[in-house]
Write an enzyme that holds these catalytic residues in place. Structure first.
Site, PDB file in Angstrom:
ATOM      1  N   TYR A  71      12.897   8.665   4.109  1.00  0.00           N
ATOM      2  CA  TYR A  71      14.086   7.823   4.297  1.00  0.00           C
ATOM      3  C   TYR A  71      15.356   8.642   4.492  1.00  0.00           C
ATOM      4  O   TYR A  71      16.357   8.130   4.973  1.00  0.00           O
ATOM      5  CB  TYR A  71      14.279   6.880   3.105  1.00  0.00           C
ATOM      6  CG  TYR A  71      13.160   5.875   2.928  1.00  0.00           C
ATOM      7  CD1 TYR A  71      12.286   5.580   3.960  1.00  0.00           C
ATOM      8  CD2 TYR A  71      12.978   5.221   1.721  1.00  0.00           C
ATOM      9  CE1 TYR A  71      11.260   4.670   3.795  1.00  0.00           C
ATOM     10  CE2 TYR A  71      11.952   4.307   1.547  1.00  0.00           C
ATOM     11  CZ  TYR A  71      11.098   4.041   2.590  1.00  0.00           C
ATOM     12  OH  TYR A  71      10.076   3.150   2.436  1.00  0.00           O
ATOM     13  N   LYS A 106      -0.420  11.995  -1.068  1.00  0.00           N
ATOM     14  CA  LYS A 106      -1.398  12.021   0.033  1.00  0.00           C
ATOM     15  C   LYS A 106      -1.666  13.493   0.329  1.00  0.00           C
ATOM     16  O   LYS A 106      -1.485  13.973   1.461  1.00  0.00           O
ATOM     17  CB  LYS A 106      -0.802  11.259   1.238  1.00  0.00           C
ATOM     18  CG  LYS A 106      -1.760  11.007   2.376  1.00  0.00           C
ATOM     19  CD  LYS A 106      -2.799   9.950   2.090  1.00  0.00           C
ATOM     20  CE  LYS A 106      -3.776   9.832   3.249  1.00  0.00           C
ATOM     21  NZ  LYS A 106      -4.958   9.020   2.920  1.00  0.00           N
ATOM     22  N   ASP A 137      -3.659   5.728  -0.835  1.00  0.00           N
ATOM     23  CA  ASP A 137      -4.498   4.626  -0.337  1.00  0.00           C
ATOM     24  C   ASP A 137      -5.403   4.100  -1.449  1.00  0.00           C
ATOM     25  O   ASP A 137      -5.574   2.891  -1.618  1.00  0.00           O
ATOM     26  CB  ASP A 137      -5.304   5.050   0.901  1.00  0.00           C
ATOM     27  CG  ASP A 137      -5.836   6.473   0.818  1.00  0.00           C
ATOM     28  OD1 ASP A 137      -5.468   7.194  -0.126  1.00  0.00           O
ATOM     29  OD2 ASP A 137      -6.629   6.869   1.691  1.00  0.00           O
ATOM     30  N   ASP A 168       8.014   2.703  -2.610  1.00  0.00           N
ATOM     31  CA  ASP A 168       8.573   1.476  -2.042  1.00  0.00           C
ATOM     32  C   ASP A 168       7.449   0.441  -1.901  1.00  0.00           C
ATOM     33  O   ASP A 168       7.573  -0.724  -2.305  1.00  0.00           O
ATOM     34  CB  ASP A 168       9.170   1.821  -0.662  1.00  0.00           C
ATOM     35  CG  ASP A 168      10.043   0.712  -0.116  1.00  0.00           C
ATOM     36  OD1 ASP A 168      10.139  -0.339  -0.767  1.00  0.00           O
ATOM     37  OD2 ASP A 168      10.614   0.898   0.977  1.00  0.00           O
ATOM     38  N   ASP A 176       6.416  -2.854  -4.686  1.00  0.00           N
ATOM     39  CA  ASP A 176       6.398  -4.250  -4.232  1.00  0.00           C
ATOM     40  C   ASP A 176       5.011  -4.867  -4.432  1.00  0.00           C
ATOM     41  O   ASP A 176       4.888  -6.051  -4.756  1.00  0.00           O
ATOM     42  CB  ASP A 176       6.821  -4.365  -2.767  1.00  0.00           C
ATOM     43  CG  ASP A 176       8.322  -4.583  -2.636  1.00  0.00           C
ATOM     44  OD1 ASP A 176       9.038  -4.231  -3.606  1.00  0.00           O
ATOM     45  OD2 ASP A 176       8.787  -5.103  -1.613  1.00  0.00           O
TER      46      ASP A 176
END
Ligand code: NAD
Length: 354
Positions: A142, A189, A221, A245, A249
């Site tokens: 970001y 990851k 994942d 993020d 959620d």
């Protein structure tokens, strides 16, 4: 104790829910002999209307001088036409950056009284779910370099992390795990990304200082899958901005109710920014029907993390549980057989049980 708390009600339902959280914090102050000074300021659309910008230098300075900041929510259709650089959400981003809060805490618990709102099968949530997701907030893709080709047909976003950024977040995570159930899962990851390999190496280094914490590593994942399959296995999860993020959620969806979820954003000191995870809900604003519990529970996080008042934080959390046990519900969490109450009444009920 004396504490200065800046409140930023923001827009639409923001002032309605903040009023309830302040009421509950005031009840705590009376009950436990503290003095909390509340300094109300504008943020987002409310600040655009009054000062022409979504966050003024003066408000940011007040936030940085306070012990803690409690925010409602910003934005809404009224300011949709405002140019991108002055939108209400820019005020929130500038506030997070200006307060240097780099760790976003998102607790995920399923209140047993609201288990019906959880989309997971009852056998999956038969064991208690109490997860603290710690998302890095000021780095990652970001904030990396962006590039778009001249013909607009190709683009790049750079993912970047430094050891320092990972280490300071990891330390907060380990400290938190020590105070909770002693387990920390670092999500990355590392099988593909160099940033993730740096992340994993750094967490492993920090882990040496916390032998009492059981540390594990999981690819993002798999973590996304495990949150659905067996959420009870997690205590503290730490992860980067992008993965956090998404996972935070996902965890909010597991908890089942947007209006119930608190959050905290912390920096290296004790000062923090506390807010519910939902937005300004323009569709229900001004009708006194919003659920204030996410904001009230953010107040509990404020007491715990910025003021070190654990008993008082627990008192708020217990009062919320009690009100739910007694069957009171705002419209968003209402089910047959419960008593429907409005935003103000919900605040009164919690405050009276402190
Ligand atoms: P939202 O979270 O405001 O609302 C989504 C749905 O959930 C709506 O139906 C709303 O009525 C309901 N809801 C949200 N909070 C509730 C509560 N406390 N009680 C009962 N119901 C509640 O998301 P949105 O509609 O996508 O966004 C509205 C505005 O909020 C936008 O301008 C958006 O940019 C802004 N926003 C702000 C923040 C923030 O301030 N941190 C976060 C998200 C969205």
């Amino acid at each position: 104790m004396q504490a200065n708390i800046v409140t930023l009600p923001g827009d639409y339902i923001g002032p309605e829910i903040i009023a309830q959280a302040v009421k509950v914090l005031q009840a705590v102050a009376v009950q436990y002999g503290h003095t909390f000074h509340f300094d109300e300021r504008r943020l987002g659309g409310a600040s655009i209307d009054e000062f022409g910008v979504p966050l003024t230098e003066e408000t940011l300075a007040a936030c940085n001088a306070a012990d803690a900041v409690l925010m409602g929510s910003v934005g809404g259709p009224k300011w949709d036409g405002v140019e991108a650089s002055r939108r209400p959400e820019k005020g929130l981003l500038a506030l997070r950056k200006g307060m240097q809060v780099f760790a976003n805490l998102r607790p995920c618990t399923i209140h047993p009284q609201l288990a019906g709102a959880c989309p997971l099968r009852p056998d999956i949530i038969s064991e208690p779910i109490d997860i603290m997701i710690l998302r890095e907030l000021t780095g990652d893709i970001y904030f990396g370099k962006r590039w778009r080709s001249e013909d607009r047909k190709a683009a790049t976003d750079e993912m970047a992390y430094s050891e320092m950024e990972v280490e300071r977040l990891a330390r907060i995570g380990f400290e938190m795990a020590k105070k909770r159930r002693g387990k920390l899962c670092s999500v990355d990851k590392a099988n593909v990304l160099e940033c993730s390999r740096l992340w994993r190496e750094t967490v492993a280094k920090v882990a040496k200082d916390y032998p009492e914490v059981e540390v594990s590593y999981m690819y993002v994942d798999n973590a996304a899958m495990q949150l659905i399959l067996r959420p009870s296995q997690f205590d503290v999860m730490i992860t980067g901005n992008l993965f956090g993020d998404i996972l935070s959620d996902e965890s909010a969806a597991i908890a089942g109710s947007l209006g119930m979820m608190p959050s905290a954003s912390l920096g290296s000191g004790t000062r923090g920014l506390y807010e519910p995870i939902h937005g300004s809900a323009p569709d229900i604003a001004g009708r006194d029907i919003a659920n204030p519990l996410g904001t009230i529970l953010s107040g509990a996080l404020l007491l715990r993390h910025s003021l070190g008042l654990e008993d008082e934080a627990r008192a708020i959390e217990r009062a919320v549980e009690q009100v739910l046990d007694e069957g009171y519900r705002t419209g968003d969490i209402f089910s047959e057989g419960c008593t429907r109450v409005g935003c103000t009444q919900m605040g009164d009920l919690v405050a009276a049980r402190i």
